[in-house]
Design an enzyme around this catalytic site. Structure first.
Site, PDB file in Angstrom:
ATOM      1  N   GLY A 189       0.872  -1.299   0.065  1.00 25.79           N
ATOM      2  CA  GLY A 189      -0.084   0.083   0.085  1.00 25.79           C
ATOM      3  C   GLY A 189       0.895   1.286  -0.022  1.00 25.79           C
ATOM      4  O   GLY A 189       1.858   1.270  -0.566  1.00 25.79           O
ATOM      5  N   CYS A 190       0.402   2.289   0.727  1.00 21.91           N
ATOM      6  CA  CYS A 190       0.999   3.524   0.647  1.00 21.91           C
ATOM      7  C   CYS A 190       2.707   3.514   1.119  1.00 21.91           C
ATOM      8  O   CYS A 190       3.061   2.755   1.890  1.00 21.91           O
ATOM      9  CB  CYS A 190       0.472   4.518   1.596  1.00 21.91           C
ATOM     10  SG  CYS A 190       1.045   5.750   2.135  1.00 21.91           S
TER      11      CYS A 190
END
Length: 195
Positions: free
Chosen positions: A29-30
């Site tokens: 993810g991020c």
């Protein structure tokens, strides 16, 4: 039941002498969050945010990065932290059951993935994934194990994304809280979540 971290370390310890790589690429993810989570790990000397896994040349954050994953390239001292310890840390910092992205971020670029550079890494990664799956028998671990591809670090005017959690700590903490990352990690992993 042993903790997933202990099981991961025990289940693959016989490979540790053969693992020579000191870099690995992981998507969770991020990349702001992944960078923050891995820079806290003893033995990690550098974490670079970027993109990998797609066919689009020279992907950028605000431009075309279709097909790529947001990822981090982790440089580590294998005398201090092993590849299996890197992966043990990785698993408790992602939601391995989300096939749409990670936490509040959805879409292909936010999917989780382990990128392996060789067969030894693949064996270790597959074994660690099997340990996680064995702990969560009622859910499917969807994080794939993929062959490493070219890694494109964040650069140019987008370098603000590198070390974002240090450069903009208030914005970063607000994002991480509002995204529900830590809340979900605690829901899955309990006190093993390393945030």
């Amino acid at each position: 039941m042993k903790s997933v971290l202990s099981a991961l370390l025990l289940s693959v310890s016989f490979f540790s002498a053969n693992v020579l790589a000191t870099e690995t690429v992981l998507a969770g993810g991020c990349f702001w969050c992944m960078e923050s989570d891995f820079e806290k790990l003893d033995g990690v000397s550098d974490v670079v945010s970027g993109f990998t896994g797609g066919n689009t040349p020279n992907p950028t954050y605000n431009g075309d990065h279709s097909g790529h994953y947001e990822a981090v390239k982790i440089t580590y001292d294998a005398n201090i932290v092993s590849y299996q310890q890197i992966l043990a840390h990785y698993w408790v910092n992602i939601d391995p059951f989300d096939a749409r992205g990670q936490f509040c971020d959805k879409g292909h670029s936010y999917l989780s993935a382990i990128f392996v550079a060789n067969e030894e890494e693949r064996v270790i990664a597959e074994q660690t994934k099997a340990v996680v799956q064995a702990e969560f028998v009622d859910q499917s671990v969807v994080t794939p194990i993929l062959a490493a591809q070219r890694f494109y670090p964040i650069q140019g005017n987008e370098i603000v994304h590198q070390d974002f959690y240090k450069k903009s700590p208030v914005r970063y903490k607000l994002y991480r809280w509002n995204c529900g990352r830590d809340q979900r990690l605690e829901e899955i992993w309990g006190d093993r979540a390393s945030h």
